[in-house]
Scaffold this motif. Structure first.
Motif, PDB file in Angstrom:
ATOM      1  N   VAL A  51       0.596  -1.432   0.020  1.00  0.00           N
ATOM      2  CA  VAL A  51      -0.605   0.109  -0.003  1.00  0.00           C
ATOM      3  C   VAL A  51       1.243   1.552  -0.215  1.00  0.00           C
ATOM      4  CG1 VAL A  51      -1.663   1.409   1.397  1.00  0.00           C
ATOM      5  CG2 VAL A  51      -1.834  -1.018   1.545  1.00  0.00           C
ATOM      6  N   CYS A  52       0.764   2.072  -1.020  1.00  0.00           N
ATOM      7  CA  CYS A  52       1.371   3.413  -1.121  1.00  0.00           C
ATOM      8  C   CYS A  52       0.233   4.768  -0.610  1.00  0.00           C
ATOM      9  CB  CYS A  52       1.876   3.510  -2.277  1.00  0.00           C
ATOM     10  SG  CYS A  52       2.777   5.793  -2.328  1.00  0.00           S
ATOM     11  N   TYR A  53       0.717   4.996   0.340  1.00  0.00           N
ATOM     12  CA  TYR A  53       0.194   5.858   1.241  1.00  0.00           C
ATOM     13  C   TYR A  53       0.327   7.773   0.538  1.00  0.00           C
ATOM     14  CZ  TYR A  53      -2.369   2.748   4.311  1.00  0.00           C
ATOM     15  OH  TYR A  53      -2.820   1.892   5.390  1.00  0.00           O
ATOM     16  N   VAL A  54      -0.087   8.483   0.469  1.00  0.00           N
ATOM     17  CA  VAL A  54      -0.043   9.613   0.425  1.00  0.00           C
ATOM     18  C   VAL A  54      -0.677  10.935   0.456  1.00  0.00           C
ATOM     19  CG1 VAL A  54       1.432  11.534  -1.203  1.00  0.00           C
ATOM     20  CG2 VAL A  54       1.625   8.912  -2.270  1.00  0.00           C
ATOM     21  N   GLN A  55       0.149  11.724   1.990  1.00  0.00           N
ATOM     22  CA  GLN A  55      -0.591  12.669   2.284  1.00  0.00           C
ATOM     23  C   GLN A  55      -0.186  14.033   1.219  1.00  0.00           C
ATOM     24  OE1 GLN A  55      -1.944  14.220   6.109  1.00  0.00           O
ATOM     25  NE2 GLN A  55      -0.089  14.321   6.623  1.00  0.00           N
ATOM     26  N   VAL A  56      -1.580  14.231   1.142  1.00  0.00           N
ATOM     27  CA  VAL A  56      -1.214  15.687  -0.050  1.00  0.00           C
ATOM     28  C   VAL A  56      -1.964  17.266   0.494  1.00  0.00           C
ATOM     29  CG1 VAL A  56      -2.126  16.561  -2.401  1.00  0.00           C
ATOM     30  CG2 VAL A  56      -2.552  14.065  -1.884  1.00  0.00           C
ATOM     31  N   SER A  57      -0.882  17.802   0.930  1.00  0.00           N
ATOM     32  CA  SER A  57      -1.145  19.137   0.803  1.00  0.00           C
ATOM     33  C   SER A  57      -1.224  20.720  -0.002  1.00  0.00           C
ATOM     34  CB  SER A  57      -0.738  19.300   2.058  1.00  0.00           C
ATOM     35  OG  SER A  57       0.854  18.733   2.373  1.00  0.00           O
ATOM     36  N   GLU A  58      -0.951  21.662   0.184  1.00  0.00           N
ATOM     37  CA  GLU A  58      -0.883  22.435  -1.029  1.00  0.00           C
ATOM     38  C   GLU A  58       0.575  22.623  -1.999  1.00  0.00           C
ATOM     39  OE1 GLU A  58      -1.891  27.051  -1.533  1.00  0.00           O
ATOM     40  OE2 GLU A  58      -3.261  25.752  -0.252  1.00  0.00           O
ATOM     41  N   ARG A  59       1.083  22.289  -1.290  1.00  0.00           N
ATOM     42  CA  ARG A  59       2.588  22.252  -1.826  1.00  0.00           C
ATOM     43  C   ARG A  59       3.411  21.086  -1.346  1.00  0.00           C
ATOM     44  NH1 ARG A  59       2.693  27.621  -0.831  1.00  0.00           N
ATOM     45  NH2 ARG A  59       3.227  27.232   1.333  1.00  0.00           N
ATOM     46  N   GLU A  60       2.712  20.070  -0.255  1.00  0.00           N
ATOM     47  CA  GLU A  60       4.015  19.254   0.018  1.00  0.00           C
ATOM     48  C   GLU A  60       2.696  17.427   0.157  1.00  0.00           C
ATOM     49  OE1 GLU A  60       5.907  20.910   4.173  1.00  0.00           O
ATOM     50  OE2 GLU A  60       3.832  21.015   3.915  1.00  0.00           O
ATOM     51  N   GLN A 104       9.456  12.502   2.136  1.00  0.00           N
ATOM     52  CA  GLN A 104       8.693  14.287   1.889  1.00  0.00           C
ATOM     53  C   GLN A 104       9.128  14.660   0.941  1.00  0.00           C
ATOM     54  OE1 GLN A 104       8.316  17.027   5.300  1.00  0.00           O
ATOM     55  NE2 GLN A 104       7.965  15.097   6.641  1.00  0.00           N
ATOM     56  N   PHE A 105       8.248  15.078   0.107  1.00  0.00           N
ATOM     57  CA  PHE A 105       8.314  16.128  -1.377  1.00  0.00           C
ATOM     58  C   PHE A 105       7.710  17.411  -1.474  1.00  0.00           C
ATOM     59  CE2 PHE A 105       8.817  11.398  -2.453  1.00  0.00           C
ATOM     60  CZ  PHE A 105      10.394  11.281  -2.183  1.00  0.00           C
ATOM     61  N   GLU A 106       8.472  18.290  -1.678  1.00  0.00           N
ATOM     62  CA  GLU A 106       7.791  19.487  -2.983  1.00  0.00           C
ATOM     63  C   GLU A 106       7.188  19.255  -3.814  1.00  0.00           C
ATOM     64  OE1 GLU A 106       8.754  23.382  -0.905  1.00  0.00           O
ATOM     65  OE2 GLU A 106       9.383  22.542   1.316  1.00  0.00           O
ATOM     66  N   TYR A 107       5.834  19.511  -4.459  1.00  0.00           N
ATOM     67  CA  TYR A 107       5.584  19.188  -6.048  1.00  0.00           C
ATOM     68  C   TYR A 107       4.879  21.495  -6.085  1.00  0.00           C
ATOM     69  CZ  TYR A 107       0.538  19.190  -4.347  1.00  0.00           C
ATOM     70  OH  TYR A 107      -0.212  18.920  -3.743  1.00  0.00           O
ATOM     71  N   ARG A 108       5.392  21.548  -7.262  1.00  0.00           N
ATOM     72  CA  ARG A 108       4.844  23.017  -8.102  1.00  0.00           C
ATOM     73  C   ARG A 108       3.184  22.498  -8.536  1.00  0.00           C
ATOM     74  NH1 ARG A 108       9.952  26.390 -10.334  1.00  0.00           N
ATOM     75  NH2 ARG A 108      10.877  26.339  -7.788  1.00  0.00           N
ATOM     76  N   ASN A 109       3.288  21.660  -9.153  1.00  0.00           N
ATOM     77  CA  ASN A 109       1.496  21.322 -10.290  1.00  0.00           C
ATOM     78  C   ASN A 109       2.167  18.772  -9.784  1.00  0.00           C
ATOM     79  OD1 ASN A 109       4.123  19.977 -11.803  1.00  0.00           O
ATOM     80  ND2 ASN A 109       4.315  21.485 -12.878  1.00  0.00           N
ATOM     81  N   LYS A 110       0.409  18.994 -10.577  1.00  0.00           N
ATOM     82  CA  LYS A 110       0.464  17.464 -10.339  1.00  0.00           C
ATOM     83  C   LYS A 110       1.527  16.268 -11.476  1.00  0.00           C
ATOM     84  CE  LYS A 110      -3.127  17.556 -14.824  1.00  0.00           C
ATOM     85  NZ  LYS A 110      -2.500  19.414 -15.086  1.00  0.00           N
ATOM     86  N   GLU A 111       1.640  17.097 -11.918  1.00  0.00           N
ATOM     87  CA  GLU A 111       3.312  16.586 -13.192  1.00  0.00           C
ATOM     88  C   GLU A 111       4.910  16.051 -11.803  1.00  0.00           C
ATOM     89  OE1 GLU A 111       0.539  18.002 -15.519  1.00  0.00           O
ATOM     90  OE2 GLU A 111       1.876  19.302 -14.357  1.00  0.00           O
ATOM     91  N   ASP A 112       4.953  17.066 -11.245  1.00  0.00           N
ATOM     92  CA  ASP A 112       5.894  16.578 -10.001  1.00  0.00           C
ATOM     93  C   ASP A 112       5.228  16.187  -8.955  1.00  0.00           C
ATOM     94  OD1 ASP A 112       6.644  19.456 -11.185  1.00  0.00           O
ATOM     95  OD2 ASP A 112       7.056  20.527  -9.312  1.00  0.00           O
ATOM     96  N   TYR A 121       5.784  12.481 -10.825  1.00  0.00           N
ATOM     97  CA  TYR A 121       7.142  11.864 -11.469  1.00  0.00           C
ATOM     98  C   TYR A 121       7.488  11.425  -9.569  1.00  0.00           C
ATOM     99  CZ  TYR A 121      11.489  12.196 -11.292  1.00  0.00           C
ATOM    100  OH  TYR A 121      13.336  12.257 -11.234  1.00  0.00           O
ATOM    101  N   TYR A 122       7.661  12.076  -8.554  1.00  0.00           N
ATOM    102  CA  TYR A 122       7.835  11.981  -7.068  1.00  0.00           C
ATOM    103  C   TYR A 122       7.130  10.804  -7.231  1.00  0.00           C
ATOM    104  CZ  TYR A 122      10.544  16.816  -6.407  1.00  0.00           C
ATOM    105  OH  TYR A 122      10.982  17.804  -6.639  1.00  0.00           O
ATOM    106  N   LEU A 123       5.994   9.803  -7.578  1.00  0.00           N
ATOM    107  CA  LEU A 123       4.962   8.881  -6.990  1.00  0.00           C
ATOM    108  C   LEU A 123       5.977   7.872  -7.684  1.00  0.00           C
ATOM    109  CD1 LEU A 123       2.312   7.974  -5.554  1.00  0.00           C
ATOM    110  CD2 LEU A 123       1.605   7.774  -7.611  1.00  0.00           C
ATOM    111  N   LEU A 124       5.840   8.306  -8.986  1.00  0.00           N
ATOM    112  CA  LEU A 124       6.262   6.644  -9.495  1.00  0.00           C
ATOM    113  C   LEU A 124       7.761   6.611  -9.675  1.00  0.00           C
ATOM    114  CD1 LEU A 124       4.139   7.967 -13.447  1.00  0.00           C
ATOM    115  CD2 LEU A 124       3.245   6.297 -11.762  1.00  0.00           C
ATOM    116  N   LEU A 171       8.272   4.661  -6.457  1.00  0.00           N
ATOM    117  CA  LEU A 171       7.573   3.320  -6.579  1.00  0.00           C
ATOM    118  C   LEU A 171       8.360   2.887  -7.894  1.00  0.00           C
ATOM    119  CD1 LEU A 171       3.909   4.278  -6.661  1.00  0.00           C
ATOM    120  CD2 LEU A 171       4.901   2.721  -5.337  1.00  0.00           C
ATOM    121  N   GLU A 172       9.063   3.585  -8.460  1.00  0.00           N
ATOM    122  CA  GLU A 172      10.275   2.296  -9.971  1.00  0.00           C
ATOM    123  C   GLU A 172      11.093   2.197  -8.850  1.00  0.00           C
ATOM    124  OE1 GLU A 172      12.511   3.151 -13.711  1.00  0.00           O
ATOM    125  OE2 GLU A 172      12.195   4.913 -11.880  1.00  0.00           O
ATOM    126  N   GLN A 173      11.389   2.892  -8.083  1.00  0.00           N
ATOM    127  CA  GLN A 173      13.217   2.271  -7.309  1.00  0.00           C
ATOM    128  C   GLN A 173      12.932   1.127  -5.640  1.00  0.00           C
ATOM    129  OE1 GLN A 173      15.959   4.380  -7.194  1.00  0.00           O
ATOM    130  NE2 GLN A 173      15.081   4.638  -9.390  1.00  0.00           N
TER     131      GLN A 173
END
Length: 262
Positions: A157-166, A182-190, A193-196, A199-201
């Motif tokens: 199971v992969c859980y992701v807690q989503v907030s505005e920029r993190e 934890q990752f900071e992202y700017r848009n849905k593509e970011d 990217y961090y998610l996939l 999971l690939e690693q």
């Protein structure tokens, strides 16, 4: 006086929650998202302003908990942990100043130690205001809570807690923690990217992994829809059997980590 105050402090925002520990009722909660990421100095300024406005609710507590949310942490297997070596666990992924305090939490039942740098200015201020208090890293709270939620499943199971920029991402398989970051992202593509990439690693099969999104996310949101194009087992996660009554939380502006610390 049986009231517990929990504060989550981060450079992107603050969360506050007050719980009556006898009736298990949430008396007050608030979440503040900053428009831009602040410095620790400016974040403390915001915290002082908020606490000074709390009036009677903001003064008398039987317990105070501070949760430090930042990416200045590292997870260390307990058999390899030595408290004399704390800076060495962080020096490759965090900028450590000479006067930084380094703290650590133990993740229960996992043989994992979370080594991190708390916001010392926040701790000093809270101590001045309330006296002795407890503090933890947000990762410790989240890992512990989600492992409890996941006791019965052996599927990954992969859980992701989503907030505005993190995004806080955690992968559990066979009741063991495989990954937390934890990752900071700017848009849905970011975000994707961090998610996939993570999971690939971990060599996760995207056909088999269950992706559970929670926090500031709903079905049909752009992030949800984009994830669904790559991972079919996607759902919005709702905590089960939490230690607080969820029906009190009509407004979902409160952070899951802060509720989990109550």
């Amino acid at each position: 006086m049986y009231r517990k105050l929990s504060i989550q402090a981060g450079l992107n925002g603050l969360s506050f929650c007050v719980l009556d520990t006898i009736t298990n009722k949430i008396l007050a909660f608030e979440r503040v998202n900053f428009k831009t990421q602040l410095t620790p100095y400016l974040m403390l300024k915001e915290l002082k302003e908020k606490l000074s406005k709390q009036g009677e609710v903001g003064r008398n507590f039987s317990e105070v908990m501070v949760i430090h949310k930042n990416n200045m942490f590292g997870l260390v297997p307990k058999p390899l942990f030595n408290k004399e070596e704390l800076p060495n666990y962080l020096k490759f992924n965090a900028k450590i100043m000479a006067n930084d305090l380094i703290a650590y939490d133990e993740v229960p039942n996992q043989e994992i130690i979370n080594v991190y740098i708390p916001y010392t200015n926040v701790n000093n201020y809270i101590f001045e205001l309330f006296g002795a208090f407890e503090f933890k890293h947000s990762g410790t709270v989240l890992i512990n809570t989600l492992l409890k939620q996941n006791r019965t499943s052996s599927e990954p199971v992969c859980y992701v807690q989503v907030s505005e920029r993190e995004m806080e991402m955690m992968v559990i398989s066979d009741k063991k923690l495989l990954f937390y970051n934890q990752f900071e992202y700017r848009n849905k593509e970011d975000f994707l990217y961090y998610l996939l990439f993570s999971l690939e690693q971990l060599q996760m099969d995207l056909e088999k992994v269950n992706l559970k999104l929670f926090g500031s996310i709903e079905e049909g949101d752009p992030i949800y829809d984009l994830c669904y194009q790559y991972i079919k087992n996607v759902s919005v996660f709702v905590p089960s059997n939490p230690s607080f009554p969820m029906e009190q939380l009509e407004n979902e502006s409160i952070d899951f980590s802060i509720l989990s610390s109550l």
